[in-house]
Design an enzyme around this catalytic site. Structure first.
Site, PDB file in Angstrom:
ATOM      1  N   CYS A 113       0.819  -1.225   0.000  1.00  0.00           N
ATOM      2  CA  CYS A 113       0.000   0.000   0.000  1.00  0.00           C
ATOM      3  C   CYS A 113       0.849   1.270   0.000  1.00  0.00           C
ATOM      4  O   CYS A 113       0.345   2.349  -0.288  1.00  0.00           O
ATOM      5  CB  CYS A 113      -0.961   0.003   1.183  1.00  0.00           C
ATOM      6  SG  CYS A 113      -2.111  -1.376   1.095  1.00  0.00           S
ATOM      7  N   HIS A 255      -3.543   7.009   1.596  1.00  0.00           N
ATOM      8  CA  HIS A 255      -3.902   5.696   1.054  1.00  0.00           C
ATOM      9  C   HIS A 255      -5.268   5.288   1.600  1.00  0.00           C
ATOM     10  O   HIS A 255      -5.551   5.438   2.786  1.00  0.00           O
ATOM     11  CB  HIS A 255      -2.836   4.671   1.445  1.00  0.00           C
ATOM     12  CG  HIS A 255      -3.304   3.265   1.258  1.00  0.00           C
ATOM     13  ND1 HIS A 255      -3.756   2.809   0.044  1.00  0.00           N
ATOM     14  CD2 HIS A 255      -3.443   2.232   2.141  1.00  0.00           C
ATOM     15  CE1 HIS A 255      -4.132   1.546   0.177  1.00  0.00           C
ATOM     16  NE2 HIS A 255      -3.963   1.180   1.440  1.00  0.00           N
ATOM     17  N   ASN A 285     -10.094  -0.850  -0.956  1.00  0.00           N
ATOM     18  CA  ASN A 285      -8.644  -0.655  -0.860  1.00  0.00           C
ATOM     19  C   ASN A 285      -7.997  -1.195  -2.136  1.00  0.00           C
ATOM     20  O   ASN A 285      -7.964  -2.402  -2.359  1.00  0.00           O
ATOM     21  CB  ASN A 285      -8.128  -1.398   0.373  1.00  0.00           C
ATOM     22  CG  ASN A 285      -6.627  -1.243   0.589  1.00  0.00           C
ATOM     23  OD1 ASN A 285      -5.910  -0.785  -0.300  1.00  0.00           O
ATOM     24  ND2 ASN A 285      -6.155  -1.635   1.749  1.00  0.00           N
TER      25      ASN A 285
END
Ligand code: COA
Length: 328
Positions: A113, A255, A285
């Site tokens: 990520c 993020h 996500n």
């Protein structure tokens, strides 16, 4: 010294929308559970067969067009993904070939990520040293093919989506904009708190029981706790490096792992949520793709304008985390 500036942003998400309700087909879950804990309403999943490099290609094409560049102008490709098409080689070379390039260097990075922030830092270093002038940075993921569809997989499975984002990072001699600083961190002591441990060269294939699959593991509460703390520290590092107050930053792009993480970071700095761009409700996500997808949409919605002070921050598996301060 030249400065690195993001000239063009592109994104691509597969057309197939998967709502929280749709997930009830294989998980014992509910829209209420998912939305209240993560802020996610829906995500995009590919139709199989699909290719992460190809998703990246679609996003890259748009980023190049918006930057007014052709593939031949690219000096270096940096491809961030945790879901590559092959165990090796990485997606960077596949994208290079797909773009019709012959020998342009292509680098894959595995920072999960945090991949986009790490990749931006790499692009910045190459540009500031004068080695390269144009870097194509791509974050792309196909996660719907490896998430665990069994009942035990529901905690992780509901959170992730597929998608791609790309930016063209270019050298500029204009000093009133561009990437001002990047700040990178990692802590391998927590590698096993969020991981896909198989396939692994530590295990002989014939010794594995049953199917040889990928099974994600996540210690959700531990990841959540660290994400809030570490993204806060990364943002503070960027603020301190620039001598900025939290309030004078026009837009924070974090993020998109969980909107509650963003809310906790906003609260820590005493900032309103309006300072943070979020689209997790639409995409879940998307790991390395989430920040460039946010940049694309923030720009399209007029929330990111030339001259804005921007901070990007990410946290993910590794643990890895980092931030970037830039003038848009
Ligand atoms: N639907 C319904 N129930 C679920 C579920 C789902 N999809 N997944 C888990 N549950 C259940 C669990 O089995 C557990 O039940 P039990 O109490 O009977 O054992 C319960 O929900 C756990 O709920 P809760 O304690 O409220 O979970 P949480 O507040 O820790 O939230 C996460 C879970 C995953 C949303 C949260 O920990 C999180 O967001 N962590 C960070 C994740 C992340 O950002 N990862 C990527 C980082 S880059």
């Amino acid at each position: 010294m030249p400065r690195a500036v993001i000239q063009g942003v592109g994104m691509y998400v597969p057309p197939r929308v998967v709502t929280n309700e749709d997930l009830k087909a294989f998980y014992d879950t509910s829209d209420e559970w998912i939305y209240s804990r993560s802020g996610i309403k829906e995500r995009r999943w590919v139709e199989e067969p699909a290719s992460t490099a190809e998703l990246g290609y679609f996003a890259a094409q748009e980023a190049l067009a918006r930057a007014g560049k052709r593939p031949e102008d690219i000096d270096l490709i940096v491809f961030a993904t945790l879901s590559p098409d092959m165990y090796f080689p990485g997606c960077g070379v596949l994208l290079q070939h797909r773009l019709g390039l012959e020998t342009t260097p292509a680098l894959d990075i595995r920072q999960q990520c945090s991949g986009f922030v790490y990749g931006l830092s790499i692009a910045q270093q190459y540009i500031e040293t004068g080695r390269y002038r144009t870097v194509l940075l791509v974050g792309a993921e196909i996660q719907s093919t490896w998430i665990d569809y069994s009942p035990e997989g529901r905690t992780v499975g509901v959170l992730f989506g597929d998608g791609a984002g790309a930016v063209v990072v270019e050298a500029t001699e204009e000093l009133d904009r561009g990437v001002l600083s990047t700040h990178l961190f990692s802590q391998g002591a927590y590698a096993r708190e969020l991981c896909v441990a198989e396939p692994s060269s530590a295990t002989r294939r014939h010794e594995l029981p049953g199917s040889y699959g990928m099974r994600p593991y996540m210690n959700g509460k531990e990841v959540f706790r660290h994400a809030v703390q570490r993204m806060g520290q990364a943002i503070q590092a960027a603020l301190s490096a620039q001598g900025w107050n939290p309030e004078e930053v026009d837009l924070y792009v974090l993020h998109q792992a969980n909107v509650r993480i963003v809310e906790a970071v906003a609260e820590f700095f005493g900032l309103p949520m309006a300072k943070f761009f979020n689209n997790i409700h639409k995409y879940g996500n998307t790991t390395s793709a989430s920040i460039p997808i946010c940049l694309y949409e923030a720009q399209a919605e007029g929330k990111l304008k030339r001259g804005d002070k921007v901070i990007l921050a990410a946290f993910g598996s590794g643990f890895t985390w980092g931030s970037a301060a830039l003038i848009w």
